[in-house]
Design a protein around this motif. Structure first.
Motif, PDB file in Angstrom:
ATOM      1  N   SER A  14      68.173  76.350  43.174  1.00 64.18           N
ATOM      2  CA  SER A  14      67.705  77.643  42.671  1.00 64.18           C
ATOM      3  C   SER A  14      67.921  78.735  43.704  1.00 64.18           C
ATOM      4  CB  SER A  14      66.234  77.565  42.268  1.00 64.18           C
ATOM      5  OG  SER A  14      65.420  77.101  43.334  1.00 64.18           O
ATOM      6  N   ALA A  15      67.715  78.432  44.989  1.00 66.45           N
ATOM      7  CA  ALA A  15      67.974  79.426  46.044  1.00 66.45           C
ATOM      8  C   ALA A  15      69.446  79.795  46.077  1.00 66.45           C
ATOM      9  CB  ALA A  15      67.526  78.875  47.404  1.00 66.45           C
ATOM     10  N   ILE A  54      58.128  84.148  44.079  1.00 65.55           N
ATOM     11  CA  ILE A  54      57.492  83.781  42.806  1.00 65.55           C
ATOM     12  C   ILE A  54      58.504  83.088  41.901  1.00 65.55           C
ATOM     13  CG2 ILE A  54      56.371  84.676  40.725  1.00 65.55           C
ATOM     14  CD1 ILE A  54      55.175  86.890  42.435  1.00 65.55           C
ATOM     15  N   GLY A  55      59.718  83.630  41.867  1.00 63.28           N
ATOM     16  CA  GLY A  55      60.774  82.999  41.067  1.00 63.28           C
ATOM     17  C   GLY A  55      61.057  81.588  41.529  1.00 63.28           C
ATOM     18  N   TRP A  56      61.007  81.363  42.838  1.00 62.67           N
ATOM     19  CA  TRP A  56      61.237  80.037  43.412  1.00 62.67           C
ATOM     20  C   TRP A  56      60.169  79.057  42.955  1.00 62.67           C
ATOM     21  CZ3 TRP A  56      61.917  78.988  49.382  1.00 62.67           C
ATOM     22  CH2 TRP A  56      63.013  78.140  49.566  1.00 62.67           C
ATOM     23  N   ILE A  57      58.912  79.518  43.006  1.00 62.44           N
ATOM     24  CA  ILE A  57      57.800  78.669  42.554  1.00 62.44           C
ATOM     25  C   ILE A  57      57.928  78.363  41.062  1.00 62.44           C
ATOM     26  CG2 ILE A  57      55.299  78.585  42.200  1.00 62.44           C
ATOM     27  CD1 ILE A  57      55.032  80.261  44.764  1.00 62.44           C
ATOM     28  N   LEU A  58      58.315  79.389  40.288  1.00 65.21           N
ATOM     29  CA  LEU A  58      58.474  79.175  38.839  1.00 65.21           C
ATOM     30  C   LEU A  58      59.600  78.185  38.544  1.00 65.21           C
ATOM     31  CD1 LEU A  58      57.993  82.822  37.472  1.00 65.21           C
ATOM     32  CD2 LEU A  58      56.477  80.864  37.138  1.00 65.21           C
ATOM     33  N   LEU A  60      60.383  75.706  40.406  1.00 64.38           N
ATOM     34  CA  LEU A  60      59.865  74.389  40.757  1.00 64.38           C
ATOM     35  C   LEU A  60      58.847  73.893  39.738  1.00 64.38           C
ATOM     36  CD1 LEU A  60      59.891  72.155  42.908  1.00 64.38           C
ATOM     37  CD2 LEU A  60      58.049  73.376  44.082  1.00 64.38           C
ATOM     38  N   VAL A  61      57.974  74.792  39.267  1.00 57.68           N
ATOM     39  CA  VAL A  61      56.875  74.388  38.384  1.00 57.68           C
ATOM     40  C   VAL A  61      57.293  74.418  36.910  1.00 57.68           C
ATOM     41  CG1 VAL A  61      54.537  74.957  37.617  1.00 57.68           C
ATOM     42  CG2 VAL A  61      55.151  75.182  40.035  1.00 57.68           C
ATOM     43  N   CYS A  62      57.965  75.505  36.504  1.00 52.88           N
ATOM     44  CA  CYS A  62      58.308  75.702  35.086  1.00 52.88           C
ATOM     45  C   CYS A  62      59.797  75.510  34.787  1.00 52.88           C
ATOM     46  CB  CYS A  62      57.891  77.105  34.643  1.00 52.88           C
ATOM     47  SG  CYS A  62      56.145  77.473  34.873  1.00 52.88           S
ATOM     48  N   HIS A  63      60.589  75.236  35.821  1.00 53.12           N
ATOM     49  CA  HIS A  63      62.037  75.103  35.683  1.00 53.12           C
ATOM     50  C   HIS A  63      62.687  76.373  35.135  1.00 53.12           C
ATOM     51  CE1 HIS A  63      62.465  70.435  35.944  1.00 53.12           C
ATOM     52  NE2 HIS A  63      61.953  70.984  37.035  1.00 53.12           N
ATOM     53  N   ALA A  64      62.101  77.517  35.461  1.00 54.31           N
ATOM     54  CA  ALA A  64      62.690  78.808  35.078  1.00 54.31           C
ATOM     55  C   ALA A  64      62.109  79.885  35.981  1.00 54.31           C
ATOM     56  CB  ALA A  64      62.408  79.132  33.616  1.00 54.31           C
ATOM     57  N   GLY A  65      62.981  80.598  36.683  1.00 51.70           N
ATOM     58  CA  GLY A  65      62.527  81.653  37.575  1.00 51.70           C
ATOM     59  C   GLY A  65      63.547  82.767  37.653  1.00 51.70           C
TER      60      GLY A  65
END
Length: 205
Positions: A14-15, A54-58, A60-65
């Motif tokens: 994602s990064a 925040i996008g990174w966390i999303l 990881l958690v929601c598979h969408a950021g």
């Protein structure tokens, strides 16, 4: 171990997707923007700034950021259009390249590298390449939401500057709808449809 590999792969992919999407836009801004500052030519290559926490966390958690655009000084219509088009073009290239690597290179990595099929490194590369393709599809969908500095937003205000005030007034609501779609799994679902469509067109499934 498997969970650690997956978490590392998601964060890495994602990064990388965020950076490869935003950096070409910043370069286009330097090439076409008449209001950019001399220091912008150095600042755009600080790659960590494109990774939205925040996008990174999303992811990881929601598979969408989402990624974090460079703080453009958007004053020219042609620059807005150029940056918006560059954003969509970069995503198209990322999806095509990610698809080719995952389906045409990853299956042959054991032969190319000599890695065992059970190698953690092979699993990390495979999961990272799959999630990079997936994250690129997610970013494509998210950039269809006209939030501030998204690709579609730049195109719209470049073509019709009078829409700027409308979208700025409704930016909070649009972002709310986007978060709602992420949490409900609508963005991941859409990304899955895109990936299945690409695989079908490529004759993979």
């Amino acid at each position: 171990m498997e969970n650690i590999i997956e978490i590392g792969a998601v964060l890495t992919a994602s990064a990388l997707a965020m950076i490869l999407h935003e950096l070409p836009k910043s370069i286009m801004y330097i090439l076409t923007g008449r209001h950019c500052q001399p220091e912008d030519k150095r600042r755009i290559f600080r790659l960590h700034q494109y990774i939205d926490p925040i996008g990174w966390i999303l992811f990881l958690v929601c598979h969408a950021g989402c990624s974090k655009p460079y703080p453009y000084r958007l004053k020219e219509k042609d620059t807005n259009i150029a940056i918006g088009l560059t954003g969509f073009l970069s995503l198209g290239v990322m999806i095509a390249a990610g698809n080719m690597f995952y389906y045409n290179i990853v299956p042959y990595l054991p032969l190319i590298t000599g890695w065992a099929l059970t190698s953690p490194l092979l699993k990390f590369v495979a999961v990272t390449s799959w999630f990079f393709l997936y994250a690129s599809c997610v970013l494509l969908i998210i950039n269809l939401f006209p939030i501030t500095a998204s690709d579609i937003f730049l195109l719209i205000i470049g073509i019709s500057p009078s829409k700027l005030i409308y979208f700025l007034k409704n930016d909070g609501m649009i972002k709310g709808l986007l978060i709602f779609a992420i949490v409900l799994g609508l963005i991941p679902y859409g990304a899955g449809i895109i990936m299945n469509g690409i695989s079908s067109l490529a004759g993979i499934v």
